[in-house]
Design a protein around this motif. Structure first.
Motif, PDB file in Angstrom:
ATOM      1  N   UNK A   1      65.188  30.423 -30.495  1.00 34.59           N
ATOM      2  CA  UNK A   1      63.786  30.256 -30.082  1.00 34.59           C
ATOM      3  C   UNK A   1      63.732  30.104 -28.570  1.00 34.59           C
ATOM      4  N   UNK A   2      62.573  30.451 -27.994  1.00 29.41           N
ATOM      5  CA  UNK A   2      62.407  30.383 -26.532  1.00 29.41           C
ATOM      6  C   UNK A   2      61.014  29.899 -26.172  1.00 29.41           C
ATOM      7  N   UNK A   3      60.893  29.344 -24.963  1.00 28.99           N
ATOM      8  CA  UNK A   3      59.616  29.021 -24.347  1.00 28.99           C
ATOM      9  C   UNK A   3      59.672  29.439 -22.885  1.00 28.99           C
ATOM     10  N   UNK A   4      58.523  29.857 -22.330  1.00 32.21           N
ATOM     11  CA  UNK A   4      58.470  30.238 -20.917  1.00 32.21           C
ATOM     12  C   UNK A   4      57.586  29.275 -20.144  1.00 32.21           C
ATOM     13  N   UNK A   5      57.914  29.096 -18.862  1.00 32.11           N
ATOM     14  CA  UNK A   5      57.176  28.147 -18.008  1.00 32.11           C
ATOM     15  C   UNK A   5      57.376  28.545 -16.546  1.00 32.11           C
ATOM     16  N   UNK A   6      56.292  28.480 -15.758  1.00 31.96           N
ATOM     17  CA  UNK A   6      56.412  28.703 -14.319  1.00 31.96           C
ATOM     18  C   UNK A   6      56.484  27.356 -13.621  1.00 31.96           C
ATOM     19  N   UNK A   7      57.388  27.222 -12.664  1.00 30.74           N
ATOM     20  CA  UNK A   7      57.564  25.973 -11.918  1.00 30.74           C
ATOM     21  C   UNK A   7      56.454  25.844 -10.877  1.00 30.74           C
ATOM     22  N   UNK A   8      55.720  24.744 -10.919  1.00 26.69           N
ATOM     23  CA  UNK A   8      54.606  24.530 -10.003  1.00 26.69           C
ATOM     24  C   UNK A   8      54.865  23.306  -9.125  1.00 26.69           C
ATOM     25  N   UNK A   9      54.147  23.169  -8.001  1.00 27.66           N
ATOM     26  CA  UNK A   9      54.275  21.954  -7.185  1.00 27.66           C
ATOM     27  C   UNK A   9      53.932  20.694  -7.969  1.00 27.66           C
ATOM     28  N   UNK A  10      52.954  20.808  -8.892  1.00 27.60           N
ATOM     29  CA  UNK A  10      52.569  19.647  -9.689  1.00 27.60           C
ATOM     30  C   UNK A  10      53.706  19.188 -10.592  1.00 27.60           C
ATOM     31  N   UNK A  11      54.516  20.137 -11.107  1.00 21.00           N
ATOM     32  CA  UNK A  11      55.665  19.760 -11.927  1.00 21.00           C
ATOM     33  C   UNK A  11      56.614  18.853 -11.145  1.00 21.00           C
ATOM     34  N   UNK A  12      56.846  19.203  -9.878  1.00 23.60           N
ATOM     35  CA  UNK A  12      57.766  18.418  -9.056  1.00 23.60           C
ATOM     36  C   UNK A  12      57.209  17.023  -8.785  1.00 23.60           C
ATOM     37  N   UNK A  13      55.902  16.954  -8.526  1.00 22.67           N
ATOM     38  CA  UNK A  13      55.283  15.657  -8.266  1.00 22.67           C
ATOM     39  C   UNK A  13      55.310  14.758  -9.498  1.00 22.67           C
ATOM     40  N   UNK A  14      54.954  15.326 -10.649  1.00 23.76           N
ATOM     41  CA  UNK A  14      54.937  14.532 -11.880  1.00 23.76           C
ATOM     42  C   UNK A  14      56.337  14.076 -12.261  1.00 23.76           C
ATOM     43  N   UNK A  15      57.331  14.940 -12.077  1.00 28.89           N
ATOM     44  CA  UNK A  15      58.712  14.549 -12.392  1.00 28.89           C
ATOM     45  C   UNK A  15      59.160  13.408 -11.480  1.00 28.89           C
ATOM     46  N   UNK A  16      58.749  13.468 -10.201  1.00 30.88           N
ATOM     47  CA  UNK A  16      59.106  12.390  -9.279  1.00 30.88           C
ATOM     48  C   UNK A  16      58.479  11.071  -9.725  1.00 30.88           C
ATOM     49  N   UNK A  17      57.228  11.112 -10.190  1.00 32.90           N
ATOM     50  CA  UNK A  17      56.572   9.893 -10.663  1.00 32.90           C
ATOM     51  C   UNK A  17      57.263   9.336 -11.902  1.00 32.90           C
ATOM     52  N   UNK A  18      57.588  10.214 -12.839  1.00 33.45           N
ATOM     53  CA  UNK A  18      58.166   9.765 -14.106  1.00 33.45           C
ATOM     54  C   UNK A  18      59.592   9.270 -13.918  1.00 33.45           C
ATOM     55  N   UNK A  19      60.379   9.990 -13.119  1.00 32.27           N
ATOM     56  CA  UNK A  19      61.803   9.666 -12.980  1.00 32.27           C
ATOM     57  C   UNK A  19      62.083   8.670 -11.866  1.00 32.27           C
ATOM     58  N   UNK A  20      61.183   8.594 -10.882  1.00 35.61           N
ATOM     59  CA  UNK A  20      61.448   7.771  -9.701  1.00 35.61           C
ATOM     60  C   UNK A  20      62.319   8.469  -8.676  1.00 35.61           C
ATOM     61  N   UNK A  21      62.660   9.736  -8.919  1.00 33.57           N
ATOM     62  CA  UNK A  21      63.497  10.508  -7.987  1.00 33.57           C
ATOM     63  C   UNK A  21      62.607  11.112  -6.900  1.00 33.57           C
ATOM     64  N   UNK A  22      62.680  10.557  -5.684  1.00 33.74           N
ATOM     65  CA  UNK A  22      61.847  11.042  -4.578  1.00 33.74           C
ATOM     66  C   UNK A  22      62.698  11.716  -3.503  1.00 33.74           C
ATOM     67  N   UNK A  23      63.781  12.343  -3.935  1.00 35.11           N
ATOM     68  CA  UNK A  23      64.620  13.133  -3.032  1.00 35.11           C
ATOM     69  C   UNK A  23      63.740  14.151  -2.309  1.00 35.11           C
ATOM     70  N   UNK A  24      63.691  14.121  -0.966  1.00 34.19           N
ATOM     71  CA  UNK A  24      62.791  15.047  -0.246  1.00 34.19           C
ATOM     72  C   UNK A  24      63.096  16.516  -0.498  1.00 34.19           C
ATOM     73  N   UNK A  25      64.320  16.834  -0.914  1.00 30.80           N
ATOM     74  CA  UNK A  25      64.644  18.230  -1.224  1.00 30.80           C
ATOM     75  C   UNK A  25      63.859  18.744  -2.427  1.00 30.80           C
ATOM     76  N   UNK A  26      63.430  17.814  -3.276  1.00 31.29           N
ATOM     77  CA  UNK A  26      62.758  18.221  -4.514  1.00 31.29           C
ATOM     78  C   UNK A  26      61.298  17.782  -4.568  1.00 31.29           C
ATOM     79  N   UNK A  27      60.735  17.427  -3.406  1.00 31.72           N
ATOM     80  CA  UNK A  27      59.316  17.064  -3.351  1.00 31.72           C
ATOM     81  C   UNK A  27      58.571  18.072  -2.477  1.00 31.72           C
ATOM     82  N   UNK A  28      57.392  18.533  -2.920  1.00 36.28           N
ATOM     83  CA  UNK A  28      56.593  19.413  -2.060  1.00 36.28           C
ATOM     84  C   UNK A  28      56.204  18.689  -0.786  1.00 36.28           C
TER      85      UNK A  28
END
Length: 475
Positions: free
Chosen positions: A20-47
């Motif tokens: 089975x498969x799913x498709x998804x486009x990576x958006x700036x909002x994905x990076x922001x939400x992941x930073x909030x949920x995980x607490x990972x604010x590495x500037x390399x991965x933040x818009x």
């Protein structure tokens, strides 16, 4: 069975080779939400804070990429009821904002019930593997039909509308600004911060002892700034106004003084800053849910404006929008309803203001009203009510019926919708920066930027930058 429902596959039904498969486009909002949920604010991965929409090379966190595999396992195969035991991952390539990804799982082995082993892989749109590994899960043992579910909408403040204005205004020579009573850390700090960003050249007007005490509290050196010693707040306000009239200052900024005391000197018939235009206040709001600034007037000065006062309120707001690079603002005249009702006087005013704009008595904007808040801001709400208008659903300037309505609207946006507000008093001989003690540094900077851009527009008859220039200023 509902076509949108998904049935899981139990351990007993699972076969080696099932995929089975799913498709998804990576958006700036994905990076922001992941930073909030995980607490990972590495500037390399933040818009970047001021350029999120265009920062397409920002790197996505690898664990966010890996989480796409979890979505396939939990939603599709085996589906509802699946629980992880282990997941191994490796990441041969990086994922960037804008990449379209396809996550795939393939059943490799069935072990003792309910354990199953899956090969997992995420590919980009070019077929390159960006993540691969093996997942060990407990597959569901009972069938379950899951209705497709829309998660609650999240508002992500993904664009900083103030930042490009601040950058743009800083390209102009600093605006000589008489700061009235900068005698506490907030008011003095805001003036000094704006000076550091090249927005204003502050002239500190107030009690020298209190100003020095505030500077000491801030740990700031104010020796490079002109200090006009005027201990009485009312006299300090009068002195600042006189400096504008004498050409020694080109703007006034509120410090630790009541707004009424400052404005009383501004609106004096003799030696004040009055013009033929009624003064009014305009808020520029950075609202997380909107793609551009929202201007609101008048929520601070005119309590119950009559029709002709509203004409000046509208024109002042339109002028500020022009100064900020918006060539043809869309002005919604608000009321409780979108139809004319003689029992609601604001609907009559709104209709007249719209016709006055059609006849050129208000210029430089598309004006429509009466509009209720919902159909001024939401296209679907306007369509549902059968409103055909260039403004309905697209308003970027809102004119409220009275100060109470405006004050409630601005505070609701600020404290419920998490908007940030900058503001300016217009219609006087010079812009008046009416900051509040509750304003944060960004709001203070944005208010000074508004003053800088508005004064340029007033002096030159054109905006320093249009919408395209503002966008480039953020780069």
């Amino acid at each position: 069975m509902n076509a949108s429902a998904i049935r899981n596959k139990t351990w007993a039904e699972l076969n080696v080779g099932d995929a089975a498969s799913l498709e998804r486009r990576c958006s700036p909002e994905d990076l922001l939400l992941f930073a909030h949920v995980s607490g990972n604010v590495n500037p390399l991965t933040l818009p970047a804070a001021d350029n999120r929409e265009r920062d397409s090379r920002q790197i996505a966190p690898s664990m966010w990429v890996g989480s796409l595999i979890s979505a396939v396992l939990g939603n599709v195969l085996p589906g509802a009821g699946t629980l992880y035991r282990a997941q191994g991952l490796r990441f041969p390539r990086r994922v960037h904002v804008g990449d379209r990804l396809k996550a795939t799982v393939v059943c490799r082995e069935k072990r003792e019930e309910p354990v199953a082993l899956f090969d997992t892989r995420v590919e980009n749109e070019y077929g390159h593997t960006v993540c691969e590994g093996t997942a060990e899960v407990d597959a569901p043992t009972t069938s379950q039909l899951t209705e497709a579910r829309d998660l609650p909408a999240l508002i992500v403040d993904s664009v900083d509308h103030f930042a490009p204005l601040i950058v743009l205004a800083a390209q102009l020579p600093p605006l000589k600004t008489a700061v009235v009573c900068p005698e506490d850390r907030n008011s003095l700090g805001g003036a000094l911060l704006s000076a550091q960003h090249g927005l204003i050249e502050p002239i500190l007007v107030g009690d020298p002892g209190r100003i020095q005490a505030a500077a000491k509290e801030l740990g700031a050196d104010i020796s490079a700034h002109t200090l006009a010693a005027v201990s009485d707040p009312h006299a300090a306000a009068a002195h600042a106004v006189a400096m504008v009239n004498e050409g020694l200052a080109h703007a006034v900024m509120k410090g630790a003084i009541h707004s009424d005391a400052l404005l009383a000197q501004v609106v004096k018939k003799d030696r004040g800053l009055r013009t033929h235009v009624r003064i009014s206040h305009v808020f520029a709001m950075d609202v997380p849910a909107l793609d551009e600034l929202l201007f609101i007037s008048d929520a601070a000065i005119n309590i119950a404006p009559d029709l002709m006062t509203k004409v000046d309120i509208v024109q002042n707001a339109v002028n500020l929008a022009h100064a900020c690079g918006i060539r043809e603002p869309k002005v919604g005249i608000l009321s409780a309803v979108e139809t004319i009702n003689p029992s609601i006087p604001s609907t009559l005013d709104a209709a007249v203001l719209s016709k006055m704009a059609d006849r050129g008595q208000i210029h430089g904007a598309v004006v429509d009203g009466p509009l209720a808040m919902d159909n001024a801001m939401d296209v679907e709400a306007a369509r549902t009510k059968g409103i055909a208008s260039l403004v309905a659903g697209h308003a970027n300037v809102l004119i409220v019926p009275n100060l109470e309505a405006g004050n409630i609207l601005v505070k609701e946006l600020s404290f419920v919708a998490r908007a940030e507000a900058a503001g300016l008093v217009l219609g006087a001989k010079a812009p008046v920066i009416l900051t509040s003690r509750a304003d944060n540094d960004r709001a203070r900077l944005a208010s000074c930027a508004l003053a800088q851009l508005y004064e340029y527009w007033r002096r030159e008859g054109r905006a320093f930058g249009d919408q395209g220039t503002v966008a480039k200023a953020a780069e």
